[in-house]
Design a protein around this motif. Structure first.
Motif, short mmCIF file in Angstrom:
data_model
loop_
_atom_site.label_atom_id
_atom_site.label_comp_id
_atom_site.label_asym_id
_atom_site.label_seq_id
_atom_site.Cartn_x
_atom_site.Cartn_y
_atom_site.Cartn_z
N UNK A 177 0.87 -1.19 0.00
CA UNK A 177 0.00 0.00 0.00
C UNK A 177 0.90 1.24 0.00
N UNK A 178 0.55 2.23 -0.76
CA UNK A 178 1.35 3.46 -0.80
C UNK A 178 1.26 4.16 0.56
N UNK A 179 2.22 5.06 0.85
CA UNK A 179 2.11 5.85 2.08
C UNK A 179 0.76 6.59 2.17
N UNK A 180 0.29 7.14 1.03
CA UNK A 180 -1.02 7.83 1.07
C UNK A 180 -2.13 6.88 1.51
N UNK A 181 -2.12 5.66 0.98
CA UNK A 181 -3.18 4.73 1.34
C UNK A 181 -3.07 4.31 2.81
N UNK A 182 -1.85 4.18 3.28
CA UNK A 182 -1.67 3.84 4.70
C UNK A 182 -2.29 4.93 5.58
#
Ligand code: SF4
Ligand code: SF4
Length: 135
Positions: free
Chosen positions: A47-52
């Motif tokens: 998961x991308x940092x944004x999604x995290x």
């Protein structure tokens, strides 16, 4: 998605713990994805940092716990210095690691590393890796 009262209680407890450990309020995130664009490790993450940050905002503990993102994070702070909301994302990643490690769960098992691999790795890399990835 509809959250039950139990889900909401778990999410609230998780959110408060994350805030206590990181000192950051993930609810300030506006999902601009600058952090993902800056991240040198994004291609390795599930998961991308944004999604995290999005999962953390909703306290989706199971999805967060199963993610490899905060283990792959290199703590480089590239995301942190560019976040328009001033969130220290690297601290959030560290807090997510801590939530797992405090349950005595390791991301890697030192005893499972082959002896020949240990011999060829620099000692400082081993110590740094064990400090980050083991409880
Ligand atoms: S850069 Fe900051 S505001 Fe933008 S998605 Fe990442 S954490 Fe959220
Ligand atoms: S601190 Fe972690 S999440 Fe942020 S840019 Fe560096 S590797 Fe990516």
């Amino acid at each position: 998605m509809t959250l039950t009262i139990t889900d909401q209680a778990i999410a609230l407890k998780f959110f408060e713990k994350l805030k206590e450990l990181s000192g950051e309020n993930v609810k300030l995130c506006m999902q601009c994805a600058t952090c993902t664009g800056m991240c040198p490790m994004a291609a390795e993450m599930d998961h991308s940092p944004r999604k995290i940050m999005h999962l953390a905002q909703f306290g989706l503990v199971d999805m967060l716990s199963a993610s490899n993102t905060f283990w792959k994070c290199a703590s480089c702070h590239a995301c942190t210095v560019k976040c328009p909301r001033g969130i220290d994302i690297a601290k959030v990643m560290e807090a997510l690691r801590q939530q797992v490690l405090r349950k005595s769960k390791n991301y890697i098992e030192p005893s499972a590393l082959p002896a020949e691999r240990i011999e060829e790795l620099p000692q400082i890399a081993l110590v740094a890796g064990f400090r980050k990835l083991t409880s």
